[in-house]
Structures are given as C-alpha cells and as structure tokens.
Design a protein around this motif. Structure first.
Motif, PDB file in Angstrom:
ATOM      1  N   GLY A  66       0.821  -1.213   0.000  1.00 20.00           N
ATOM      2  CA  GLY A  66       0.000   0.000   0.000  1.00 20.00           C
ATOM      3  C   GLY A  66       0.851   1.257   0.000  1.00 20.00           C
ATOM      4  O   GLY A  66       0.541   2.231  -0.686  1.00 20.00           O
ATOM      5  N   ALA A  67       1.942   1.244   0.758  1.00 19.82           N
ATOM      6  CA  ALA A  67       2.813   2.417   0.800  1.00 19.82           C
ATOM      7  C   ALA A  67       3.482   2.634  -0.550  1.00 19.82           C
ATOM      8  O   ALA A  67       3.609   3.775  -1.011  1.00 19.82           O
ATOM      9  N   THR A  68       3.891   1.553  -1.203  1.00 16.71           N
ATOM     10  CA  THR A  68       4.503   1.669  -2.531  1.00 16.71           C
ATOM     11  C   THR A  68       3.505   2.227  -3.526  1.00 16.71           C
ATOM     12  O   THR A  68       3.822   3.135  -4.309  1.00 16.71           O
ATOM     13  N   LEU A  69       2.294   1.706  -3.506  1.00 15.25           N
ATOM     14  CA  LEU A  69       1.252   2.181  -4.418  1.00 15.25           C
ATOM     15  C   LEU A  69       0.920   3.649  -4.154  1.00 15.25           C
ATOM     16  O   LEU A  69       0.785   4.442  -5.092  1.00 15.25           O
ATOM     17  N   ALA A  70       0.828   4.019  -2.890  1.00  9.93           N
ATOM     18  CA  ALA A  70       0.543   5.420  -2.550  1.00  9.93           C
ATOM     19  C   ALA A  70       1.671   6.328  -3.014  1.00  9.93           C
ATOM     20  O   ALA A  70       1.436   7.430  -3.519  1.00  9.93           O
ATOM     21  N   GLY A  71       2.916   5.867  -2.861  1.00 12.50           N
ATOM     22  CA  GLY A  71       4.059   6.652  -3.316  1.00 12.50           C
ATOM     23  C   GLY A  71       4.041   6.853  -4.819  1.00 12.50           C
ATOM     24  O   GLY A  71       4.358   7.932  -5.326  1.00 12.50           O
ATOM     25  N   PRO A  76       3.506  12.036  -8.951  1.00 17.01           N
ATOM     26  CA  PRO A  76       3.161  13.061  -9.936  1.00 17.01           C
ATOM     27  C   PRO A  76       2.467  14.273  -9.312  1.00 17.01           C
ATOM     28  O   PRO A  76       2.693  15.415  -9.718  1.00 17.01           O
ATOM     29  N   LEU A  77       1.644  14.027  -8.314  1.00 19.22           N
ATOM     30  CA  LEU A  77       0.950  15.139  -7.649  1.00 19.22           C
ATOM     31  C   LEU A  77       1.937  16.018  -6.889  1.00 19.22           C
ATOM     32  O   LEU A  77       1.824  17.245  -6.902  1.00 19.22           O
ATOM     33  N   ALA A  78       2.917  15.401  -6.234  1.00 13.92           N
ATOM     34  CA  ALA A  78       3.918  16.176  -5.511  1.00 13.92           C
ATOM     35  C   ALA A  78       4.776  16.989  -6.477  1.00 13.92           C
ATOM     36  O   ALA A  78       5.106  18.144  -6.207  1.00 13.92           O
ATOM     37  N   LYS A  79       5.105  16.391  -7.622  1.00 14.49           N
ATOM     38  CA  LYS A  79       5.903  17.103  -8.608  1.00 14.49           C
ATOM     39  C   LYS A  79       5.133  18.308  -9.149  1.00 14.49           C
ATOM     40  O   LYS A  79       5.683  19.402  -9.302  1.00 14.49           O
ATOM     41  N   LYS A  80       3.851  18.114  -9.417  1.00 15.20           N
ATOM     42  CA  LYS A  80       3.013  19.206  -9.922  1.00 15.20           C
ATOM     43  C   LYS A  80       2.912  20.322  -8.869  1.00 15.20           C
ATOM     44  O   LYS A  80       2.999  21.511  -9.205  1.00 15.20           O
ATOM     45  N   GLU A  83       6.148  22.247  -8.838  1.00 23.21           N
ATOM     46  CA  GLU A  83       6.263  23.131 -10.002  1.00 23.21           C
ATOM     47  C   GLU A  83       5.366  24.357  -9.860  1.00 23.21           C
ATOM     48  O   GLU A  83       5.739  25.456 -10.256  1.00 23.21           O
ATOM     49  N   ASN A  84       4.188  24.191  -9.293  1.00 21.09           N
ATOM     50  CA  ASN A  84       3.281  25.324  -9.090  1.00 21.09           C
ATOM     51  C   ASN A  84       3.758  26.235  -7.962  1.00 21.09           C
ATOM     52  O   ASN A  84       3.508  27.435  -7.985  1.00 21.09           O
ATOM     53  N   ALA A  85       4.443  25.671  -6.997  1.00 21.85           N
ATOM     54  CA  ALA A  85       4.881  26.466  -5.846  1.00 21.85           C
ATOM     55  C   ALA A  85       6.085  27.337  -6.187  1.00 21.85           C
ATOM     56  O   ALA A  85       6.278  28.383  -5.568  1.00 21.85           O
TER      57      ALA A  85
END
Length: 151
Positions: A66-71, A76-80, A83-85
């Motif tokens: 589950g942790a691997t799947l969540a990561g 991609p969301l963290a990268k986005k 980039e927005n920040a």
C-alpha cells in the motif's frame, strides 16, 4: 415527576434513572472477564503466538504494498505541486524583499539617532564619573598605604 424547587426535589441536583443506571455487580464482571481472558491467553500463548506472528507478517506485507502504491500515485501530484509552488514562492520572496528594504530604509534614521543619543549619554556619564572615580582611587590607595605601614 417532582417539580424542581419543590420540597420533594433532590437537593444534590443529581437524579438516578433506574433504566439507565449501571447494575451494582457490573464492575466485578469486568474484572472477572479481564482476569479470565489473561488466564486463557497465557495458557494458549504458544498457539496464539503463531497466529499473531502470521497476522503481523501479512499486515506488514500488505502495508508495504500500500505504501509503494501510494508513493507511485503521489509522486506526480507532488511534482506538480512543487512546479506550481516555485513561481509563487519567487513572487512572495520578491514582495517580501521589497517590503524589508523599505522597512530598513525607514527605520535607519531612527536607529542612527538612538545610537547617537546613547553614545552622547555614555560620554556624559563617563565625563561626570571620572572625578569621583579618581577621588575614590586616591582614597583607596591612601587607605591601603596606611594599612601596609601599620602592619
């Protein structure tokens, strides 16, 4: 039902409702259940150990998945978000830097004035205290001289 404030009303403010009250032996039932459970658990500890080990192993295995799947989904969301920040952080930095520069320029004349007044006050205090200190030093050396000549 007794009306509040009537002579028959309870004085403590607490009423005991027979339907919601705990029966008197309930505490002992809880204690007896805990002692019985501890006894049975210690008697069957060997057999329960295997079951608990399997449970923890399976839980650990699936939590890693589950942790691997969540990561993988969060990357991609963290990268986005990063980039927005970036532009927003730069904009905040620029606004803050301009404000700090303005505050510095505004406050420096007051700080210089306070520094000059402090230095003037120290100079005045020094000038006024020097004669007293010289007199005190003279009296002290005289007393030391007198004390050494007597000894």
């Amino acid at each position: 039902q007794v009306a509040v404030g009537s002579p028959a009303a309870p004085t403590s403010g607490l009423t005991q409702d027979p339907e919601s009250s705990i029966r008197p032996g309930a505490m002992w039932d809880c204690v007896l259940g805990a002692v019985l459970g501890l006894g049975i658990g210690s008697y069957n500890a060997r057999h329960m150990r295997e079951c608990l080990d399997d449970t923890f192993h399976v839980g650990s295995h699936y939590s890693k998945k589950g942790a691997t799947l969540a990561g993988e989904k969060a990357a991609p969301l963290a990268k986005k978000a990063y980039e927005n920040a970036g532009p927003q952080a730069q904009k905040m930095y620029d606004n803050t830097a301009a404000g700090l520069k303005k505050a510095h320029e505004t406050s420096m004349p007051y700080l210089r004035s306070a520094h000059e007044k402090t230095m003037d006050g120290l100079k005045t205090a020094q000038d006024k205290s020097v004669p007293y200190l010289k007199t005190l030093a003279g009296n002290l050396s005289k007393r030391v001289g007198d004390a050494t000549s007597k000894a």
